[in-house]
Design a protein around this motif. Structure first.
Motif, mmCIF file in Angstrom:
data_model
loop_
_atom_site.group_PDB
_atom_site.id
_atom_site.type_symbol
_atom_site.label_atom_id
_atom_site.label_comp_id
_atom_site.label_asym_id
_atom_site.label_seq_id
_atom_site.Cartn_x
_atom_site.Cartn_y
_atom_site.Cartn_z
ATOM 1 N N GLN A 43 37.882 35.857 11.471
ATOM 2 C CA GLN A 43 37.168 34.724 11.624
ATOM 3 C C GLN A 43 36.826 35.150 13.290
ATOM 4 O OE1 GLN A 43 38.197 30.995 10.643
ATOM 5 N NE2 GLN A 43 36.777 30.038 11.821
ATOM 6 N N GLY A 44 37.748 35.500 14.249
ATOM 7 C CA GLY A 44 37.332 35.842 15.513
ATOM 8 C C GLY A 44 36.642 36.776 15.606
ATOM 9 N N ALA A 45 36.425 38.082 14.679
ATOM 10 C CA ALA A 45 35.461 39.321 14.925
ATOM 11 C C ALA A 45 34.066 38.596 14.719
ATOM 12 C CB ALA A 45 35.799 40.332 13.889
ATOM 13 N N ALA A 46 34.125 37.781 13.520
ATOM 14 C CA ALA A 46 32.656 37.032 12.913
ATOM 15 C C ALA A 46 32.183 36.432 14.300
ATOM 16 C CB ALA A 46 32.869 36.477 11.920
ATOM 17 N N ALA A 47 33.115 35.662 15.060
ATOM 18 C CA ALA A 47 32.484 34.756 15.959
ATOM 19 C C ALA A 47 32.041 35.422 17.101
ATOM 20 C CB ALA A 47 33.602 33.607 16.409
ATOM 21 N N VAL A 48 32.686 36.517 17.534
ATOM 22 C CA VAL A 48 32.047 37.215 18.656
ATOM 23 C C VAL A 48 30.967 38.051 18.216
ATOM 24 C CG1 VAL A 48 32.648 39.184 20.234
ATOM 25 C CG2 VAL A 48 34.681 37.344 19.476
ATOM 26 N N ALA A 49 30.967 38.286 17.071
ATOM 27 C CA ALA A 49 29.761 39.364 16.637
ATOM 28 C C ALA A 49 28.399 38.319 16.680
ATOM 29 C CB ALA A 49 30.112 39.954 15.064
ATOM 30 N N LEU A 50 28.476 37.251 16.350
ATOM 31 C CA LEU A 50 27.373 36.370 16.037
ATOM 32 C C LEU A 50 26.693 36.132 17.495
ATOM 33 C CD1 LEU A 50 28.959 33.621 13.756
ATOM 34 C CD2 LEU A 50 26.865 34.985 13.362
ATOM 35 N N LEU A 51 27.431 36.673 18.353
ATOM 36 C CA LEU A 51 26.688 36.513 20.057
ATOM 37 C C LEU A 51 25.651 37.562 19.965
ATOM 38 C CD1 LEU A 51 29.815 35.703 22.100
ATOM 39 C CD2 LEU A 51 27.908 34.110 21.348
ATOM 40 N N PHE A 52 25.754 38.670 19.061
ATOM 41 C CA PHE A 52 25.076 39.858 19.068
ATOM 42 C C PHE A 52 24.181 40.042 17.983
ATOM 43 C CE2 PHE A 52 29.021 40.406 21.501
ATOM 44 C CZ PHE A 52 28.527 40.727 22.663
ATOM 45 N N THR A 53 24.650 39.672 16.830
ATOM 46 C CA THR A 53 23.943 39.949 15.428
ATOM 47 C C THR A 53 22.535 39.342 15.456
ATOM 48 O OG1 THR A 53 25.152 38.155 14.307
ATOM 49 C CG2 THR A 53 25.950 40.638 14.177
ATOM 50 N N GLY A 54 22.320 38.299 16.080
ATOM 51 C CA GLY A 54 20.985 37.484 16.126
ATOM 52 C C GLY A 54 20.051 38.805 16.847
ATOM 53 N N TRP A 55 20.407 39.125 17.895
ATOM 54 C CA TRP A 55 19.805 39.939 18.583
ATOM 55 C C TRP A 55 19.260 41.204 17.761
ATOM 56 C CZ3 TRP A 55 20.051 45.039 20.111
ATOM 57 C CH2 TRP A 55 19.158 45.535 20.996
ATOM 58 N N ILE A 56 20.161 41.558 17.024
ATOM 59 C CA ILE A 56 19.877 42.832 16.312
ATOM 60 C C ILE A 56 18.849 42.714 15.268
ATOM 61 C CG2 ILE A 56 20.842 44.673 14.574
ATOM 62 C CD1 ILE A 56 23.554 44.354 16.418
ATOM 63 N N VAL A 57 18.974 41.525 14.549
ATOM 64 C CA VAL A 57 18.233 40.820 13.558
ATOM 65 C C VAL A 57 16.806 40.830 14.052
ATOM 66 C CG1 VAL A 57 17.523 39.146 12.066
ATOM 67 C CG2 VAL A 57 19.969 40.057 12.113
ATOM 68 N N ASP A 58 16.614 40.076 15.087
ATOM 69 C CA ASP A 58 15.341 40.016 15.896
ATOM 70 C C ASP A 58 14.740 41.223 16.052
ATOM 71 O OD1 ASP A 58 15.210 37.140 15.649
ATOM 72 O OD2 ASP A 58 16.131 36.850 17.067
ATOM 73 N N ARG A 59 15.453 42.332 16.742
ATOM 74 C CA ARG A 59 15.139 43.573 17.137
ATOM 75 C C ARG A 59 14.659 44.506 16.248
ATOM 76 N NH1 ARG A 59 12.778 46.934 18.919
ATOM 77 N NH2 ARG A 59 13.094 48.454 20.655
ATOM 78 N N VAL A 60 15.323 44.539 14.864
ATOM 79 C CA VAL A 60 14.844 45.452 14.043
ATOM 80 C C VAL A 60 14.071 44.952 12.848
ATOM 81 C CG1 VAL A 60 17.077 46.796 14.275
ATOM 82 C CG2 VAL A 60 16.996 44.977 12.372
ATOM 83 N N GLY A 61 14.050 43.569 12.883
ATOM 84 C CA GLY A 61 13.102 42.848 11.745
ATOM 85 C C GLY A 61 13.671 42.700 10.584
ATOM 86 N N VAL A 62 13.024 41.997 9.702
ATOM 87 C CA VAL A 62 13.485 41.542 8.334
ATOM 88 C C VAL A 62 13.673 42.680 7.292
ATOM 89 C CG1 VAL A 62 13.149 40.123 6.340
ATOM 90 C CG2 VAL A 62 12.742 39.233 8.566
ATOM 91 N N LYS A 63 12.708 43.475 7.611
ATOM 92 C CA LYS A 63 12.721 44.503 6.530
ATOM 93 C C LYS A 63 14.090 45.723 6.646
ATOM 94 C CE LYS A 63 9.766 48.340 4.657
ATOM 95 N NZ LYS A 63 8.480 48.654 4.669
ATOM 96 N N TRP A 64 14.281 45.628 7.939
ATOM 97 C CA TRP A 64 15.587 46.795 8.152
ATOM 98 C C TRP A 64 16.789 45.831 8.282
ATOM 99 C CZ3 TRP A 64 14.437 50.991 6.042
ATOM 100 C CH2 TRP A 64 13.146 51.601 6.105
ATOM 101 N N ALA A 65 17.155 44.725 8.923
ATOM 102 C CA ALA A 65 18.140 43.947 9.131
ATOM 103 C C ALA A 65 18.915 43.762 8.027
ATOM 104 C CB ALA A 65 17.747 42.640 9.978
ATOM 105 N N ASN A 66 18.240 43.693 6.540
ATOM 106 C CA ASN A 66 19.022 43.260 5.594
ATOM 107 C C ASN A 66 19.741 44.245 5.081
ATOM 108 O OD1 ASN A 66 18.452 40.350 4.461
ATOM 109 N ND2 ASN A 66 16.443 40.814 5.230
ATOM 110 N N PRO A 67 19.118 45.423 4.785
ATOM 111 C CA PRO A 67 19.699 46.724 4.237
ATOM 112 C C PRO A 67 20.945 47.065 5.223
ATOM 113 C CG PRO A 67 17.579 47.344 4.777
ATOM 114 C CD PRO A 67 17.566 45.880 4.973
ATOM 115 N N LEU A 68 20.706 47.095 6.538
ATOM 116 C CA LEU A 68 21.491 47.549 7.586
ATOM 117 C C LEU A 68 22.938 46.580 7.419
ATOM 118 C CD1 LEU A 68 22.367 48.996 10.004
ATOM 119 C CD2 LEU A 68 21.156 47.066 11.450
ATOM 120 N N GLY A 69 22.733 45.081 7.436
ATOM 121 C CA GLY A 69 23.778 44.422 7.461
ATOM 122 C C GLY A 69 24.458 44.450 5.955
ATOM 123 N N VAL A 70 23.751 44.297 4.756
ATOM 124 C CA VAL A 70 24.561 44.739 3.680
ATOM 125 C C VAL A 70 25.126 45.815 3.629
ATOM 126 C CG1 VAL A 70 24.251 44.511 1.048
ATOM 127 C CG2 VAL A 70 22.833 43.138 2.433
ATOM 128 N N GLY A 71 24.605 47.178 4.049
ATOM 129 C CA GLY A 71 25.043 48.503 4.001
ATOM 130 C C GLY A 71 26.478 48.476 4.696
#
Length: 444
Positions: free
Chosen positions: A84-112
């Motif tokens: 849970q601690g890792a997830a909380a800290v990562a949430l400070l950055f993952t939103g930026w990554i999703v916005d940066r790479v966009g929907v098309k690539w954020a989904n396979p990147l995250g799931v992969g």
């Protein structure tokens, strides 16, 4: 007409197929776009289930894994805290990554990434190796929420998003019921290591399907118009915007109640009615079923209201306050002497939470500019995780002091009304910036 001459089509905010070039698309192209949108949404729902499955494997198979590796309860608690601690800290950055790479690539990147992290558990033998695997899984699964919220915002117009987010939350609740029934069967048949390999393997198959389905698909929110600065550099930081803090405060308050229910509901039934072991199954199943129904009902009702012409801002705030009112009776669950009355009240609150949560996710997509949806979602999810950690500690102290669940349930019952009020005070007029969206299907 050659593929180079064929225009792409875009699903606009009206829900009708509109040409991105002056030529009107054919009926065939319109059907193709609608079908592709449905498939994309189905994949988004499936990703949510996979996210839940991978994180639950260790919980469901805890006795088998602990017996094999010699874990104590304290060891398991440590692993949960690292996750849970890792997830909380990562949430400070993952939103930026999703916005940066966009929907098309954020989904396979995250799931992969989280699928590989899940599969890594199968080759872990020491406690330190498991800690590293849990940290990796928590950090990568933090991509799930912002990617899912941004995906629904990208493929649905505002009047249809409520149903989209309602289904998204409902699938999570249904998954919480089904997953514990399926994972033990795998563990018995092939062992706990195979369960991690299978869960991660399904994720990698999902990545291949997503890449196949999105060939020729362009998400309007993923692309900038000529001459514009990159989305991640345009405008002020989300931390300087009132809407971000309104969402964060609401998530902190409402998710605190959700985590209270997740962590402590079994203990409440044990303390109040002496339930334990398999006897806890029915009340928990009923509660999660009510949660799923709450999400679906909220989505259907708000969609119908918008279709009848009720202003979007009024619908969004009204849904939040209505859900908040249904959570108010929670304290009576602690005063109930009848087992079924307590289940009914807790089920009502679980339904109210998912209705509130679905409406809040929809609000994020409505008030946030498309290029900031991921970051605002992540910031809100981070605040919700913090709320969960705070309430877990407060609950432990309250129960240790002999005060029982009543003080906790009084706060929890009022938390949604406080959250809705905070949004209304901070955003008296909703800045409906994120009402665009759509996908374009290029001709082949």
């Amino acid at each position: 007409m050659s593929s180079a001459e064929r225009p792409s089509t875009t699903l606009g905010t009206s829900g009708k197929v509109q040409p991105s070039q002056p030529l009107v698309p054919s009926e065939v192209e319109g059907r193709k776009l609608r079908a592709r949108t449905g498939i994309l949404f189905a994949l988004a729902l499936t990703a949510t289930v996979l996210n839940l499955v991978d994180r639950q494997i260790i919980a469901v198979l805890k006795p088998q894994i602990a017996g094999d590796l010699g874990w104590s309860d304290n060891d398991y608690g440590t692993l949960a805290a690292w996750f849970q601690g890792a997830a909380a800290v990562a949430l400070l950055f993952t939103g930026w990554i999703v916005d940066r790479v966009g929907v098309k690539w954020a989904n396979p990147l995250g799931v992969g990434l989280w699928s590989v992290a899940a599969m890594a558990h199968a080759v872990a033998h020491s406690f330190v190796q498991f800690v590293l695997c849990r940290v990796g899984l928590g950090a990568t699964e933090a991509m799930g929420t912002p990617a899912a919220i941004k995906t629904v915002a990208a493929i649905f117009p505002p009047e249809k998003r409520s149903n989209g987010y309602g289904l998204l939350n409902a699938v999570g609740s249904v998954g919480a019921i089904i997953t514990p029934l399926l994972i033990p069967l795998i563990g018995v048949a092939w062992g706990w290591r195979a369960a991690f390999l299978l869960g991660g393997g399904l994720g990698l198959i999902w990545v291949l399907l997503w890449l196949l389905v999105t060939r020729g698909v362009h998400f309007a929110q993923d692309h900038e118009r000529p001459g514009e600065t990159p989305a991640t550099q345009r405008g002020p930081s989300i931390l300087t915007e009132k809407r971000s803090w309104a969402i964060a405060i609401a998530k902190f308050l409402s998710d605190a109640t959700w985590w209270l229910m997740l962590f402590w509901m079994p203990d409440f039934f044990h303390r109040s009615f002496g339930l334990e072991g398999t006897a806890l199954g029915p009340p928990l199943a009923i509660a999660y079923t009510c949660a799923a129904l709450g999400a679906l009902i909220a989505g259907a009702v708000t969609t119908r209201l918008i279709a009848r012409g009720v202003p979007l801002a009024r619908v969004r705030k009204g849904a939040l306050f209505a859900a908040a009112l249904f959570a108010l009776p929670l304290p009576f669950a602690d005063l109930a002497h009848d087992y079924w009355l307590a289940i009914a009240l807790l089920g009502l609150v679980m339904a109210a939470h998912q209705a509130f949560s679905s409406s809040l996710f929809t609000l994020i997509a409505d008030v946030s500019p498309p290029e900031k949806v991921g970051r605002v979602t992540s910031f809100g999810a981070f605040a919700g995780n913090v709320g969960g950690m705070v309430i877990a500690k407060v609950a432990g102290l309250t129960l240790a002091a002999g005060l029982g669940y009543l003080p906790l349930f009084i706060f929890a019952g009022c938390s949604y009304l406080l959250a809705a009020t905070a949004i209304h005070l901070i955003l008296p007029r909703l800045p409906l910036d994120g009402v665009g969206g759509g996908v374009a299907v290029a001709g082949h």
